[in-house]
Motif scaffolding. Structure first.
Motif, PDB file in Angstrom:
ATOM      1  N   LEU A 174       0.714  -0.853   0.071  1.00  0.00           N
ATOM      2  CA  LEU A 174       0.166   0.142  -0.422  1.00  0.00           C
ATOM      3  C   LEU A 174       0.847   0.769   0.640  1.00  0.00           C
ATOM      4  O   LEU A 174       1.518   1.374   0.352  1.00  0.00           O
ATOM      5  N   LEU A 175       0.722   2.472  -0.437  1.00  0.00           N
ATOM      6  CA  LEU A 175       1.026   3.266  -0.874  1.00  0.00           C
ATOM      7  C   LEU A 175       1.013   4.358  -1.183  1.00  0.00           C
ATOM      8  O   LEU A 175      -0.737   5.077  -0.989  1.00  0.00           O
ATOM      9  N   ALA A 231      -3.375   1.780  -3.775  1.00  0.00           N
ATOM     10  CA  ALA A 231      -3.036   3.769  -3.425  1.00  0.00           C
ATOM     11  C   ALA A 231      -5.035   4.419  -3.483  1.00  0.00           C
ATOM     12  O   ALA A 231      -5.893   3.365  -4.118  1.00  0.00           O
ATOM     13  N   HIS A 232      -4.843   5.221  -2.895  1.00  0.00           N
ATOM     14  CA  HIS A 232      -5.770   5.302  -2.792  1.00  0.00           C
ATOM     15  C   HIS A 232      -6.299   7.031  -3.512  1.00  0.00           C
ATOM     16  O   HIS A 232      -5.526   7.754  -4.575  1.00  0.00           O
ATOM     17  N   ASP A 291      -7.553   0.285  -6.275  1.00  0.00           N
ATOM     18  CA  ASP A 291      -7.509   1.904  -6.191  1.00  0.00           C
ATOM     19  C   ASP A 291      -8.981   1.211  -4.976  1.00  0.00           C
ATOM     20  O   ASP A 291     -10.210   1.214  -5.140  1.00  0.00           O
ATOM     21  N   THR A 292      -8.303   1.613  -3.875  1.00  0.00           N
ATOM     22  CA  THR A 292      -9.471   2.005  -2.906  1.00  0.00           C
ATOM     23  C   THR A 292     -10.935   2.754  -3.111  1.00  0.00           C
ATOM     24  O   THR A 292     -11.875   2.676  -3.049  1.00  0.00           O
ATOM     25  N   MET A 293     -10.580   3.935  -3.862  1.00  0.00           N
ATOM     26  CA  MET A 293     -11.468   5.329  -4.665  1.00  0.00           C
ATOM     27  C   MET A 293     -12.089   4.270  -6.015  1.00  0.00           C
ATOM     28  O   MET A 293     -13.604   4.186  -5.513  1.00  0.00           O
ATOM     29  N   ASP A 294     -11.333   2.978  -6.380  1.00  0.00           N
ATOM     30  CA  ASP A 294     -12.217   2.360  -7.163  1.00  0.00           C
ATOM     31  C   ASP A 294     -13.542   1.168  -6.409  1.00  0.00           C
ATOM     32  O   ASP A 294     -13.733   1.171  -6.934  1.00  0.00           O
ATOM     33  N   LEU A 295     -12.753   1.014  -5.594  1.00  0.00           N
ATOM     34  CA  LEU A 295     -13.362  -0.348  -4.444  1.00  0.00           C
ATOM     35  C   LEU A 295     -14.810   0.451  -4.144  1.00  0.00           C
ATOM     36  O   LEU A 295     -15.670  -0.474  -4.479  1.00  0.00           O
ATOM     37  N   TRP A 296     -14.451   1.902  -4.109  1.00  0.00           N
ATOM     38  CA  TRP A 296     -15.985   2.638  -3.060  1.00  0.00           C
ATOM     39  C   TRP A 296     -17.260   2.691  -4.422  1.00  0.00           C
ATOM     40  O   TRP A 296     -17.794   3.037  -3.752  1.00  0.00           O
ATOM     41  N   VAL A 320      -1.324   4.210   6.438  1.00  0.00           N
ATOM     42  CA  VAL A 320      -2.537   3.596   7.981  1.00  0.00           C
ATOM     43  C   VAL A 320      -3.689   3.345   7.734  1.00  0.00           C
ATOM     44  O   VAL A 320      -4.508   2.206   7.981  1.00  0.00           O
ATOM     45  N   VAL A 321      -3.910   4.563   7.739  1.00  0.00           N
ATOM     46  CA  VAL A 321      -5.456   4.863   7.401  1.00  0.00           C
ATOM     47  C   VAL A 321      -6.076   4.101   5.551  1.00  0.00           C
ATOM     48  O   VAL A 321      -6.888   3.348   5.911  1.00  0.00           O
ATOM     49  N   LEU A 322      -5.187   4.193   4.627  1.00  0.00           N
ATOM     50  CA  LEU A 322      -5.536   3.524   3.562  1.00  0.00           C
ATOM     51  C   LEU A 322      -6.020   2.026   3.806  1.00  0.00           C
ATOM     52  O   LEU A 322      -6.650   0.506   3.576  1.00  0.00           O
TER      53      LEU A 322
END
Length: 244
Positions: free
Chosen positions: A14-15, A121-122, A161-166, A220-222
């Motif tokens: 994660l980065l 990454a977000h 991509d956590t934004m993609d996942l959301w 860490v939040v990511l």
């Protein structure tokens, strides 16, 4: 935790990156780049003339690879500790020499199998990953195979991509990491500073250590968000190791 997740985290990184304007002020830009920024600023203003081109550069230059530079790359990985509990370790590279910073990051990800490494990454697909690649090209640094996505089919790209996942396919809006942290009741990373202060902290306060801490906390939040998006329990604070 699923068996698939346990297999995946062996090559899962994660980065987050922090970027600033390439120069401390618009006036320090070479004449050619000033003129090109002036053209860019026209589209950014969109009828709002409240800021000068110089102010726009200081405010927005950092988000464009042509006018910004990377000063910190934070990265972290999951693992199981001696008590068989999920743990997380986060570290960072930072410095004024962007080329050296990118070489360090290149050496890090090349330790992983290129066809198995998953970077997360977000908003990474729109920002972090292309920004890293573009700045590497500018410094004539060969892009690692894990980041070479040109010509690949979507299913051949492993990165997350956590934004993609959301989004679930919804492309109408941007959802910040901070907002999703609040939605999922994850402690935020904005205690010491926020992302819109990075250029000021770097050029005016000369506090790269502060930026590095902020960048690590974003990772860490990511990590916690990634777990929650898969309905996994968050890593306990005592199992998080911060290096740097």
């Amino acid at each position: 935790m699923t068996e698939d997740f346990k297999r995946r985290i062996k090559n899962f990184l994660l980065l987050d990156i922090e970027t600033v304007c390439s120069h401390a002020s618009y006036e320090q830009l070479p004449d050619r780049m000033q003129k090109l920024w002036d053209k860019k600023a026209v589209s950014l203003k969109r009828g709002d003339d409240s800021l000068t081109n110089a102010e726009h550069f200081y405010d927005r230059g950092a988000i464009y690879a042509e006018f910004g530079k990377i000063i910190c790359i934070a990265f972290g990985a999951f693992y199981w500790n001696e008590n068989e509990e999920l743990a997380f370790k986060v570290s960072s590279f930072s410095g004024d020499d962007e080329a050296d910073l990118l070489r360090q990051f290149k050496a890090l990800i090349e330790k992983y199998p290129a066809d198995q490494l998953i970077l997360c990454a977000h908003n990474g697909k729109e920002f972090d990953f292309p920004f890293l690649c573009r700045r590497m090209l500018i410094h004539c640094i060969e892009i690692p195979k894990a980041l070479q996505m040109t010509g690949k089919k979507p299913w051949e790209i492993l990165h997350q991509d956590t934004m993609d996942l959301w989004k679930f396919g919804d492309y109408k809006s941007y959802t910040s990491l901070d907002l999703l942290a609040a939605v999922f009741d994850i402690p935020g990373s904005k205690n010491e500073m926020s992302g819109d202060q990075v250029t000021k902290v770097y050029y005016e306060e000369n506090d790269l250590a502060k930026i590095s801490r902020y960048c690590r906390e974003d990772v860490v939040v990511l990590a916690q968000l990634y777990l929650r998006l898969h309905c996994f329990q968050a890593v306990q604070e005592e199992n998080i190791t911060r290096v740097g």
